[in-house]
Design a protein around this motif. Structure first.
Motif, PDB file in Angstrom:
ATOM      1  N   VAL A 149      39.064 160.103 -47.857  1.00 29.04           N
ATOM      2  CA  VAL A 149      39.066 161.558 -47.770  1.00 29.04           C
ATOM      3  C   VAL A 149      40.528 161.973 -47.803  1.00 29.04           C
ATOM      4  CG1 VAL A 149      38.527 163.552 -46.316  1.00 29.04           C
ATOM      5  CG2 VAL A 149      36.930 161.632 -46.430  1.00 29.04           C
ATOM      6  N   ASN A 150      40.858 163.004 -48.577  1.00 25.80           N
ATOM      7  CA  ASN A 150      42.226 163.475 -48.717  1.00 25.80           C
ATOM      8  C   ASN A 150      42.388 164.748 -47.885  1.00 25.80           C
ATOM      9  OD1 ASN A 150      44.570 164.875 -49.825  1.00 25.80           O
ATOM     10  ND2 ASN A 150      44.525 163.349 -51.447  1.00 25.80           N
ATOM     11  N   ILE A 151      43.361 164.735 -46.973  1.00 34.33           N
ATOM     12  CA  ILE A 151      43.570 165.847 -46.049  1.00 34.33           C
ATOM     13  C   ILE A 151      45.028 166.289 -46.124  1.00 34.33           C
ATOM     14  CG2 ILE A 151      43.462 166.596 -43.640  1.00 34.33           C
ATOM     15  CD1 ILE A 151      41.488 164.285 -43.155  1.00 34.33           C
ATOM     16  N   THR A 152      45.275 167.588 -46.177  1.00 35.97           N
ATOM     17  CA  THR A 152      46.632 168.123 -46.182  1.00 35.97           C
ATOM     18  C   THR A 152      47.143 168.231 -44.749  1.00 35.97           C
ATOM     19  OG1 THR A 152      46.188 169.356 -48.208  1.00 35.97           O
ATOM     20  CG2 THR A 152      48.062 170.085 -46.881  1.00 35.97           C
ATOM     21  N   VAL A 153      48.322 167.667 -44.509  1.00 36.44           N
ATOM     22  CA  VAL A 153      48.961 167.677 -43.191  1.00 36.44           C
ATOM     23  C   VAL A 153      50.443 168.004 -43.366  1.00 36.44           C
ATOM     24  CG1 VAL A 153      47.325 165.979 -42.248  1.00 36.44           C
ATOM     25  CG2 VAL A 153      49.487 165.199 -43.224  1.00 36.44           C
ATOM     26  N   PRO A 154      51.117 168.459 -42.311  1.00 41.45           N
ATOM     27  CA  PRO A 154      52.536 168.790 -42.462  1.00 41.45           C
ATOM     28  C   PRO A 154      53.461 167.572 -42.571  1.00 41.45           C
ATOM     29  CG  PRO A 154      51.691 169.561 -40.329  1.00 41.45           C
ATOM     30  CD  PRO A 154      50.556 168.936 -41.063  1.00 41.45           C
ATOM     31  N   ASP A 155      53.123 166.456 -41.912  1.00 41.96           N
ATOM     32  CA  ASP A 155      53.987 165.277 -41.897  1.00 41.96           C
ATOM     33  C   ASP A 155      53.129 164.012 -41.984  1.00 41.96           C
ATOM     34  OD1 ASP A 155      55.750 163.178 -41.366  1.00 41.96           O
ATOM     35  OD2 ASP A 155      56.756 164.216 -39.719  1.00 41.96           O
ATOM     36  N   ASP A 172      38.647 148.745 -46.094  1.00 45.97           N
ATOM     37  CA  ASP A 172      37.513 149.299 -46.826  1.00 45.97           C
ATOM     38  C   ASP A 172      37.595 150.801 -47.097  1.00 45.97           C
ATOM     39  OD1 ASP A 172      36.159 146.789 -46.923  1.00 45.97           O
ATOM     40  OD2 ASP A 172      35.579 147.095 -44.834  1.00 45.97           O
ATOM     41  N   SER A 173      38.255 151.551 -46.218  1.00 44.39           N
ATOM     42  CA  SER A 173      38.309 153.000 -46.389  1.00 44.39           C
ATOM     43  C   SER A 173      39.577 153.543 -45.725  1.00 44.39           C
ATOM     44  CB  SER A 173      37.059 153.661 -45.803  1.00 44.39           C
ATOM     45  OG  SER A 173      36.975 153.416 -44.422  1.00 44.39           O
ATOM     46  N   TYR A 174      39.912 154.778 -46.085  1.00 44.95           N
ATOM     47  CA  TYR A 174      41.164 155.333 -45.563  1.00 44.95           C
ATOM     48  C   TYR A 174      41.159 156.852 -45.631  1.00 44.95           C
ATOM     49  CZ  TYR A 174      42.492 155.731 -50.530  1.00 44.95           C
ATOM     50  OH  TYR A 174      42.530 156.029 -51.866  1.00 44.95           O
ATOM     51  N   LEU A 175      42.124 157.437 -44.928  1.00 47.47           N
ATOM     52  CA  LEU A 175      42.436 158.851 -45.054  1.00 47.47           C
ATOM     53  C   LEU A 175      43.699 158.951 -45.899  1.00 47.47           C
ATOM     54  CD1 LEU A 175      41.906 160.200 -41.422  1.00 47.47           C
ATOM     55  CD2 LEU A 175      40.313 160.250 -43.347  1.00 47.47           C
ATOM     56  N   ALA A 176      43.676 159.791 -46.907  1.00 42.95           N
ATOM     57  CA  ALA A 176      44.873 160.095 -47.690  1.00 42.95           C
ATOM     58  C   ALA A 176      45.485 161.338 -47.057  1.00 42.95           C
ATOM     59  CB  ALA A 176      44.512 160.341 -49.149  1.00 42.95           C
ATOM     60  N   LEU A 177      46.627 161.180 -46.424  1.00 47.83           N
ATOM     61  CA  LEU A 177      47.309 162.277 -45.739  1.00 47.83           C
ATOM     62  C   LEU A 177      48.381 162.817 -46.677  1.00 47.83           C
ATOM     63  CD1 LEU A 177      47.619 160.536 -42.267  1.00 47.83           C
ATOM     64  CD2 LEU A 177      45.804 162.076 -43.062  1.00 47.83           C
ATOM     65  N   TYR A 178      48.196 164.038 -47.129  1.00 42.38           N
ATOM     66  CA  TYR A 178      49.022 164.640 -48.185  1.00 42.38           C
ATOM     67  C   TYR A 178      49.804 165.829 -47.654  1.00 42.38           C
ATOM     68  CZ  TYR A 178      49.949 167.721 -52.178  1.00 42.38           C
ATOM     69  OH  TYR A 178      50.534 168.556 -53.091  1.00 42.38           O
ATOM     70  N   ALA A 179      51.092 165.897 -48.005  1.00 42.11           N
ATOM     71  CA  ALA A 179      51.915 167.068 -47.712  1.00 42.11           C
ATOM     72  C   ALA A 179      52.483 167.585 -49.026  1.00 42.11           C
ATOM     73  CB  ALA A 179      53.047 166.725 -46.753  1.00 42.11           C
ATOM     74  N   PRO A 180      52.175 168.827 -49.376  1.00 42.14           N
ATOM     75  CA  PRO A 180      52.751 169.402 -50.589  1.00 42.14           C
ATOM     76  C   PRO A 180      54.206 169.800 -50.351  1.00 42.14           C
ATOM     77  CG  PRO A 180      51.438 171.039 -49.468  1.00 42.14           C
ATOM     78  CD  PRO A 180      51.294 169.761 -48.685  1.00 42.14           C
ATOM     79  N   LYS A 181      54.915 170.065 -51.415  1.00 44.97           N
ATOM     80  CA  LYS A 181      56.300 170.499 -51.288  1.00 44.97           C
ATOM     81  C   LYS A 181      56.410 171.903 -50.688  1.00 44.97           C
ATOM     82  CE  LYS A 181      60.608 170.237 -53.744  1.00 44.97           C
ATOM     83  NZ  LYS A 181      61.273 169.856 -54.980  1.00 44.97           N
ATOM     84  N   PRO A 182      55.585 172.861 -51.123  1.00 44.80           N
ATOM     85  CA  PRO A 182      55.703 174.202 -50.517  1.00 44.80           C
ATOM     86  C   PRO A 182      55.238 174.198 -49.061  1.00 44.80           C
ATOM     87  CG  PRO A 182      54.180 174.230 -52.404  1.00 44.80           C
ATOM     88  CD  PRO A 182      54.599 172.812 -52.166  1.00 44.80           C
ATOM     89  N   PRO A 183      55.662 175.205 -48.283  1.00 45.41           N
ATOM     90  CA  PRO A 183      55.214 175.299 -46.888  1.00 45.41           C
ATOM     91  C   PRO A 183      53.693 175.449 -46.783  1.00 45.41           C
ATOM     92  CG  PRO A 183      56.924 176.936 -47.376  1.00 45.41           C
ATOM     93  CD  PRO A 183      56.549 176.276 -48.661  1.00 45.41           C
ATOM     94  N   LEU A 184      53.155 174.982 -45.671  1.00 47.14           N
ATOM     95  CA  LEU A 184      51.711 175.038 -45.443  1.00 47.14           C
ATOM     96  C   LEU A 184      51.328 176.244 -44.603  1.00 47.14           C
ATOM     97  CD1 LEU A 184      51.097 171.292 -44.540  1.00 47.14           C
ATOM     98  CD2 LEU A 184      50.582 172.438 -46.683  1.00 47.14           C
ATOM     99  N   GLU A 185      50.097 176.695 -44.794  1.00 49.39           N
ATOM    100  CA  GLU A 185      49.528 177.751 -43.968  1.00 49.39           C
ATOM    101  C   GLU A 185      48.342 177.174 -43.219  1.00 49.39           C
ATOM    102  OE1 GLU A 185      48.560 181.340 -46.039  1.00 49.39           O
ATOM    103  OE2 GLU A 185      50.283 181.128 -47.379  1.00 49.39           O
ATOM    104  N   PRO A 186      48.205 177.474 -41.911  1.00 57.11           N
ATOM    105  CA  PRO A 186      47.056 176.963 -41.153  1.00 57.11           C
ATOM    106  C   PRO A 186      45.751 177.497 -41.731  1.00 57.11           C
ATOM    107  CG  PRO A 186      48.662 178.016 -39.707  1.00 57.11           C
ATOM    108  CD  PRO A 186      49.094 178.277 -41.115  1.00 57.11           C
ATOM    109  N   MET A 187      44.715 176.641 -41.729  1.00 58.35           N
ATOM    110  CA  MET A 187      43.422 177.033 -42.273  1.00 58.35           C
ATOM    111  C   MET A 187      42.588 177.782 -41.242  1.00 58.35           C
ATOM    112  SD  MET A 187      40.708 174.700 -44.275  1.00 58.35           S
ATOM    113  CE  MET A 187      39.313 175.402 -45.078  1.00 58.35           C
ATOM    114  N   GLY A 188      42.809 177.530 -39.968  1.00 63.45           N
ATOM    115  CA  GLY A 188      41.990 178.158 -38.945  1.00 63.45           C
ATOM    116  C   GLY A 188      40.713 177.382 -38.720  1.00 63.45           C
ATOM    117  N   VAL A 189      39.765 178.001 -38.068  1.00 62.61           N
ATOM    118  CA  VAL A 189      38.479 177.363 -37.773  1.00 62.61           C
ATOM    119  C   VAL A 189      37.747 177.103 -39.085  1.00 62.61           C
ATOM    120  CG1 VAL A 189      36.269 177.614 -36.589  1.00 62.61           C
ATOM    121  CG2 VAL A 189      38.367 178.459 -35.514  1.00 62.61           C
TER     122      VAL A 189
END
Length: 124
Positions: free
Chosen positions: A6-12, A47-64
């Motif tokens: 699963v690919n998830i966007t994170v700050p770091d 067998d499985s993993y989390l893909a932790l991705y940080a884009p170059k532009p700043p991130l905005e919180p998604m909220g609930v």
């Protein structure tokens, strides 16, 4: 069938991966440059993993996320030692909640790195 990742966007991604390695005994499978000048760390087991991705532009919180189409609500992780994992979660400063003992196992939840909710499950 199994989910590979699963690919998830994170700050770091590096910091998040280090914390997840500490909590779940995972390892970093790969890390490097990613989409749009970003950076990704793959953390998990063989067998499985989390893909932790940080884009170059700043991130905005998604909220609930429970009321959003496509929202990531939580990540379920199966462990061999529920009590031991809960101790690690507490030692890392997270607060376990929603404990339940149900057929066929038992579980708890915690809001982990980057506010991502994890469901930790043990099938006995």
């Amino acid at each position: 069938m199994q989910i590979e990742h699963v690919n998830i966007t994170v700050p770091d991604p590096k910091a998040s991966a280090a914390k997840l390695c500490e909590l779940f005994g995972w390892h970093i499978r790969w890390q490097g440059d990613a989409l749009n000048g970003g950076f990704t760390v793959h953390v998990g087991d063989d067998d499985s993993y989390l893909a932790l991705y940080a884009p170059k532009p700043p991130l905005e919180p998604m909220g609930v996320t429970y009321g959003r189409v496509g929202g990531l609500n939580h990540v379920g992780v199966v462990v061999d030692d529920l009590r031991g994992t809960e101790a690690k979660v507490k030692a890392a400063g997270y607060k376990p909640h929603n404990h339940a003992d149900y057929e066929p196992g038992e579980r708890f939840y915690f809001d982990g790195p980057d506010g991502i909710e994890f469901e930790v499950v043990h099938y006995g």
